[in-house]
Design a protein around this motif. Structure first.
Motif, mmCIF file in Angstrom:
data_model
loop_
_atom_site.group_PDB
_atom_site.id
_atom_site.type_symbol
_atom_site.label_atom_id
_atom_site.label_comp_id
_atom_site.label_asym_id
_atom_site.label_seq_id
_atom_site.Cartn_x
_atom_site.Cartn_y
_atom_site.Cartn_z
ATOM 1 N N PHE A 176 0.844 -1.191 0.000
ATOM 2 C CA PHE A 176 0.000 0.000 0.000
ATOM 3 C C PHE A 176 0.880 1.241 0.000
ATOM 4 C CE2 PHE A 176 0.602 -1.314 4.393
ATOM 5 C CZ PHE A 176 0.930 -0.157 5.054
ATOM 6 N N LEU A 177 0.243 2.384 -0.217
ATOM 7 C CA LEU A 177 0.904 3.687 -0.180
ATOM 8 C C LEU A 177 0.366 4.487 0.990
ATOM 9 C CD1 LEU A 177 0.573 4.591 -3.963
ATOM 10 C CD2 LEU A 177 2.648 3.795 -2.839
ATOM 11 N N LEU A 178 1.235 5.289 1.593
ATOM 12 C CA LEU A 178 0.827 6.212 2.646
ATOM 13 C C LEU A 178 1.388 7.592 2.338
ATOM 14 C CD1 LEU A 178 1.396 4.040 5.834
ATOM 15 C CD2 LEU A 178 -0.787 4.907 5.018
ATOM 16 N N ARG A 179 0.573 8.616 2.567
ATOM 17 C CA ARG A 179 0.973 9.991 2.285
ATOM 18 C C ARG A 179 1.677 10.599 3.508
ATOM 19 N NH1 ARG A 179 -1.119 13.009 -1.609
ATOM 20 N NH2 ARG A 179 -3.018 11.765 -1.681
ATOM 21 N N VAL A 180 2.854 11.175 3.290
ATOM 22 C CA VAL A 180 3.635 11.759 4.380
ATOM 23 C C VAL A 180 3.118 13.154 4.712
ATOM 24 C CG1 VAL A 180 5.931 12.569 5.060
ATOM 25 C CG2 VAL A 180 5.689 10.456 3.743
ATOM 26 N N GLN A 181 3.075 13.442 6.000
ATOM 27 C CA GLN A 181 2.753 14.790 6.459
ATOM 28 C C GLN A 181 3.833 15.204 7.446
ATOM 29 O OE1 GLN A 181 -0.887 15.222 8.657
ATOM 30 N NE2 GLN A 181 -1.025 17.398 8.235
ATOM 31 N N GLY A 182 4.564 16.262 7.118
ATOM 32 C CA GLY A 182 5.609 16.731 8.010
ATOM 33 C C GLY A 182 6.987 16.547 7.389
ATOM 34 N N MET A 183 8.008 17.029 8.109
ATOM 35 C CA MET A 183 9.365 17.087 7.554
ATOM 36 C C MET A 183 10.407 16.426 8.454
ATOM 37 S SD MET A 183 9.218 18.553 4.578
ATOM 38 C CE MET A 183 10.856 19.231 4.243
ATOM 39 N N SER A 184 10.010 15.571 9.388
ATOM 40 C CA SER A 184 11.005 15.013 10.303
ATOM 41 C C SER A 184 11.918 13.999 9.631
ATOM 42 C CB SER A 184 10.333 14.374 11.520
ATOM 43 O OG SER A 184 9.829 13.106 11.204
ATOM 44 N N MET A 185 11.554 13.489 8.437
ATOM 45 C CA MET A 185 12.420 12.546 7.723
ATOM 46 C C MET A 185 13.079 13.204 6.513
ATOM 47 S SD MET A 185 12.337 9.906 9.576
ATOM 48 C CE MET A 185 13.038 8.606 8.569
ATOM 49 N N ARG A 186 13.179 14.522 6.555
ATOM 50 C CA ARG A 186 13.706 15.297 5.422
ATOM 51 C C ARG A 186 15.083 14.824 4.967
ATOM 52 N NH1 ARG A 186 15.587 20.852 7.414
ATOM 53 N NH2 ARG A 186 17.249 19.461 8.135
ATOM 54 N N ASP A 187 15.985 14.575 5.901
ATOM 55 C CA ASP A 187 17.355 14.242 5.530
ATOM 56 C C ASP A 187 17.493 12.820 4.989
ATOM 57 O OD1 ASP A 187 17.929 16.792 6.301
ATOM 58 O OD2 ASP A 187 18.861 16.243 8.210
ATOM 59 N N ALA A 188 16.427 12.040 5.068
ATOM 60 C CA ALA A 188 16.385 10.726 4.413
ATOM 61 C C ALA A 188 15.723 10.834 3.044
ATOM 62 C CB ALA A 188 15.657 9.717 5.290
ATOM 63 N N GLY A 189 15.416 12.069 2.629
ATOM 64 C CA GLY A 189 14.796 12.277 1.326
ATOM 65 C C GLY A 189 13.303 12.097 1.317
ATOM 66 N N ILE A 190 12.663 12.074 2.500
ATOM 67 C CA ILE A 190 11.210 11.924 2.615
ATOM 68 C C ILE A 190 10.625 13.270 3.002
ATOM 69 C CG2 ILE A 190 9.337 10.750 3.829
ATOM 70 C CD1 ILE A 190 11.249 8.392 4.259
ATOM 71 N N LEU A 191 9.829 13.835 2.106
ATOM 72 C CA LEU A 191 9.328 15.190 2.302
ATOM 73 C C LEU A 191 7.812 15.199 2.461
ATOM 74 C CD1 LEU A 191 11.423 17.018 -0.452
ATOM 75 C CD2 LEU A 191 12.053 16.545 1.944
ATOM 76 N N ASP A 192 7.315 16.304 2.979
ATOM 77 C CA ASP A 192 5.881 16.489 3.154
ATOM 78 C C ASP A 192 5.168 16.300 1.820
ATOM 79 O OD1 ASP A 192 3.648 17.409 4.905
ATOM 80 O OD2 ASP A 192 3.533 18.990 3.405
ATOM 81 N N GLY A 193 4.136 15.463 1.800
ATOM 82 C CA GLY A 193 3.366 15.218 0.586
ATOM 83 C C GLY A 193 3.821 14.026 -0.222
#
Length: 202
Positions: free
Chosen positions: A111-128
Protein backbone atom coordinates in the motif's frame (compact mmCIF):
# COMPACT_ATOMS: atom_id res chain seq x y z
CA UNK A 1 -12.85 2.31 -19.73
CA UNK A 2 -9.35 3.32 -20.73
CA UNK A 3 -6.64 3.25 -18.09
CA UNK A 4 -5.34 6.49 -16.67
CA UNK A 5 -1.82 7.88 -16.62
CA UNK A 6 -0.41 8.72 -13.20
CA UNK A 7 -1.09 12.44 -13.64
CA UNK A 8 -4.65 11.75 -14.83
CA UNK A 9 -5.20 9.50 -11.80
CA UNK A 10 -3.86 12.22 -9.48
CA UNK A 11 -6.25 14.75 -11.00
CA UNK A 12 -9.19 12.37 -10.73
CA UNK A 13 -8.34 11.61 -7.10
CA UNK A 14 -8.09 15.34 -6.36
CA UNK A 15 -11.47 15.95 -8.01
CA UNK A 16 -13.09 13.25 -5.86
CA UNK A 17 -11.56 14.68 -2.67
CA UNK A 18 -12.59 18.21 -3.62
CA UNK A 19 -16.22 17.18 -4.21
CA UNK A 20 -16.27 15.25 -0.92
CA UNK A 21 -14.89 18.21 1.03
CA UNK A 22 -16.84 21.03 -0.66
CA UNK A 23 -19.99 19.25 -1.87
CA UNK A 24 -19.39 20.86 -5.26
CA UNK A 25 -16.87 20.44 -8.08
CA UNK A 26 -13.96 22.87 -8.50
CA UNK A 27 -13.53 25.54 -11.14
CA UNK A 28 -10.88 25.24 -13.87
CA UNK A 29 -8.87 27.95 -12.11
CA UNK A 30 -8.88 25.99 -8.84
CA UNK A 31 -7.70 22.88 -10.69
CA UNK A 32 -5.02 24.95 -12.43
CA UNK A 33 -3.77 26.31 -9.10
CA UNK A 34 -3.82 22.91 -7.38
CA UNK A 35 -1.54 21.37 -10.02
CA UNK A 36 0.48 24.50 -10.94
CA UNK A 37 -0.70 24.44 -14.56
CA UNK A 38 0.29 27.43 -16.68
CA UNK A 39 -3.28 28.25 -17.72
CA UNK A 40 -6.90 27.17 -17.30
CA UNK A 41 -6.63 25.71 -20.82
CA UNK A 42 -4.21 23.07 -19.50
CA UNK A 43 -6.73 22.15 -16.81
CA UNK A 44 -9.47 22.00 -19.44
CA UNK A 45 -7.35 19.69 -21.58
CA UNK A 46 -6.94 17.20 -18.72
CA UNK A 47 -10.67 17.37 -17.95
CA UNK A 48 -11.54 16.62 -21.57
CA UNK A 49 -9.23 13.61 -21.52
CA UNK A 50 -10.93 12.31 -18.37
CA UNK A 51 -14.29 12.89 -20.03
CA UNK A 52 -13.21 10.99 -23.15
CA UNK A 53 -12.08 8.10 -20.97
CA UNK A 54 -15.46 8.03 -19.23
CA UNK A 55 -14.60 9.22 -15.71
CA UNK A 56 -16.56 12.49 -15.78
CA UNK A 57 -18.91 14.64 -17.82
CA UNK A 58 -18.33 18.31 -18.59
CA UNK A 59 -21.25 20.73 -18.65
CA UNK A 60 -20.30 23.52 -21.00
CA UNK A 61 -20.92 27.11 -19.97
CA UNK A 62 -20.83 26.43 -16.23
CA UNK A 63 -17.91 27.44 -14.02
CA UNK A 64 -18.27 24.27 -11.93
CA UNK A 65 -19.66 22.10 -14.68
CA UNK A 66 -17.88 18.87 -13.78
CA UNK A 67 -19.88 15.76 -12.96
CA UNK A 68 -18.00 12.67 -11.80
CA UNK A 69 -19.49 9.57 -13.36
CA UNK A 70 -17.29 6.77 -12.03
CA UNK A 71 -15.73 5.73 -8.77
CA UNK A 72 -11.98 5.84 -8.47
CA UNK A 73 -10.29 3.07 -10.49
CA UNK A 74 -9.27 0.11 -8.34
CA UNK A 75 -6.05 -0.94 -10.00
CA UNK A 76 -2.59 -0.26 -8.70
CA UNK A 77 -1.68 0.25 -5.05
CA UNK A 78 -4.23 1.58 -2.55
CA UNK A 79 -3.49 4.93 -0.92
CA UNK A 80 -4.81 4.37 2.58
CA UNK A 81 -4.21 7.58 4.46
CA UNK A 82 -1.38 9.72 5.74
CA UNK A 83 1.61 9.17 7.99
CA UNK A 84 3.10 11.92 10.12
CA UNK A 85 6.79 12.54 9.51
CA UNK A 86 6.90 14.84 12.54
CA UNK A 87 4.98 14.02 15.67
CA UNK A 88 2.57 11.08 15.25
CA UNK A 89 -0.95 11.88 14.13
CA UNK A 90 -4.07 9.74 14.24
CA UNK A 91 -4.07 7.40 11.28
CA UNK A 92 -6.70 8.09 8.62
CA UNK A 93 -7.63 4.52 7.81
CA UNK A 94 -10.08 5.25 4.98
CA UNK A 95 -9.07 4.54 1.44
CA UNK A 96 -8.26 7.68 -0.54
CA UNK A 97 -7.56 6.21 -3.96
CA UNK A 98 -5.73 3.63 -6.04
CA UNK A 99 -2.59 4.72 -7.83
CA UNK A 100 -2.34 3.07 -11.25
CA UNK A 101 1.00 1.48 -12.17
CA UNK A 102 2.39 1.89 -8.63
CA UNK A 103 2.20 -1.86 -8.13
CA UNK A 104 4.49 -2.29 -11.13
CA UNK A 105 6.93 0.32 -9.82
CA UNK A 106 7.07 -1.36 -6.40
CA UNK A 107 5.95 -5.01 -6.78
CA UNK A 108 6.93 -5.78 -3.18
CA UNK A 109 4.73 -2.99 -1.73
CA UNK A 110 1.27 -3.58 -0.30
CA UNK A 111 0.00 0.00 0.00
CA UNK A 112 0.90 3.69 -0.18
CA UNK A 113 0.83 6.21 2.65
CA UNK A 114 0.97 9.99 2.29
CA UNK A 115 3.63 11.76 4.38
CA UNK A 116 2.75 14.79 6.46
CA UNK A 117 5.61 16.73 8.01
CA UNK A 118 9.37 17.09 7.55
CA UNK A 119 11.00 15.01 10.30
CA UNK A 120 12.42 12.55 7.72
CA UNK A 121 13.71 15.30 5.42
CA UNK A 122 17.36 14.24 5.53
CA UNK A 123 16.39 10.73 4.41
CA UNK A 124 14.80 12.28 1.33
CA UNK A 125 11.21 11.92 2.61
CA UNK A 126 9.33 15.19 2.30
CA UNK A 127 5.88 16.49 3.15
CA UNK A 128 3.37 15.22 0.59
CA UNK A 129 5.44 12.27 -0.63
CA UNK A 130 3.82 8.88 -1.07
CA UNK A 131 5.62 6.03 0.66
CA UNK A 132 5.42 2.52 -0.76
CA UNK A 133 5.09 0.23 2.25
CA UNK A 134 5.56 -3.53 2.52
CA UNK A 135 3.70 -5.22 5.35
CA UNK A 136 6.00 -7.19 7.64
CA UNK A 137 6.14 -8.56 11.16
CA UNK A 138 9.78 -7.75 11.85
CA UNK A 139 11.92 -4.64 11.38
CA UNK A 140 15.71 -4.59 11.39
CA UNK A 141 17.73 -1.78 12.94
CA UNK A 142 18.35 1.01 10.46
CA UNK A 143 15.23 0.37 8.39
CA UNK A 144 12.62 3.09 7.95
CA UNK A 145 9.44 1.72 9.44
CA UNK A 146 5.80 2.68 9.61
CA UNK A 147 4.57 1.93 13.13
CA UNK A 148 1.38 2.35 15.10
CA UNK A 149 2.12 3.68 18.55
CA UNK A 150 -0.91 3.74 20.84
CA UNK A 151 -3.33 4.17 17.90
CA UNK A 152 -1.22 6.80 16.16
CA UNK A 153 0.92 6.19 13.09
CA UNK A 154 4.35 7.59 12.30
CA UNK A 155 7.32 6.88 10.04
CA UNK A 156 10.82 6.85 11.56
CA UNK A 157 14.11 4.98 11.44
CA UNK A 158 14.02 1.90 13.67
CA UNK A 159 16.64 1.32 16.40
CA UNK A 160 15.96 -1.34 19.02
CA UNK A 161 17.94 -2.65 21.97
CA UNK A 162 16.05 -5.28 23.96
CA UNK A 163 12.81 -3.78 25.23
CA UNK A 164 13.92 -0.25 24.38
CA UNK A 165 13.06 1.17 20.99
CA UNK A 166 14.04 4.49 19.50
CA UNK A 167 12.08 5.89 16.56
CA UNK A 168 14.65 8.22 15.06
CA UNK A 169 13.87 11.27 12.91
CA UNK A 170 16.12 12.35 10.06
CA UNK A 171 15.94 16.05 10.86
CA UNK A 172 17.79 17.69 13.78
CA UNK A 173 14.77 19.88 14.51
CA UNK A 174 12.88 16.81 15.78
CA UNK A 175 13.56 14.69 18.85
CA UNK A 176 13.67 10.87 18.83
CA UNK A 177 10.66 9.01 20.20
CA UNK A 178 11.65 6.53 22.91
CA UNK A 179 9.37 3.54 23.40
CA UNK A 180 9.31 1.08 26.30
CA UNK A 181 8.00 -2.05 24.56
CA UNK A 182 7.17 -3.60 27.92
CA UNK A 183 4.72 -0.81 28.73
CA UNK A 184 3.63 0.85 25.50
CA UNK A 185 1.50 -0.71 22.76
CA UNK A 186 3.28 -0.70 19.43
CA UNK A 187 2.63 -2.57 16.20
CA UNK A 188 4.52 -2.55 12.93
CA UNK A 189 2.53 -1.48 9.88
CA UNK A 190 5.42 -2.19 7.51
CA UNK A 191 8.75 -0.99 6.15
CA UNK A 192 9.31 1.64 3.48
CA UNK A 193 10.40 0.13 0.17
CA UNK A 194 10.00 3.12 -2.14
CA UNK A 195 8.83 6.67 -2.58
CA UNK A 196 6.81 8.57 -5.14
CA UNK A 197 7.04 12.34 -5.45
CA UNK A 198 4.79 14.36 -7.74
CA UNK A 199 6.68 14.54 -11.00
CA UNK A 200 8.47 11.23 -10.69
CA UNK A 201 9.63 8.20 -8.75
CA UNK A 202 12.62 8.47 -6.43
Amino acid sequence: MEKLSRRQAEILQWLHRYVQEHDAPPTRVELMQAFAFQSPNAAESHLRTLERKGYLQLQRGRARGIRLTEALPQDGLPLVGRVAAGQPILSEAHLEAYLPAADRLFPEADFLLRVQGMSMRDAGILDGDLLAVQRCAEVHNGQIAVVRLEDEVTVKRWQREGERLWLLPENPDFAPIQVDLGRQALSVEGVVVGLIRRGGKL
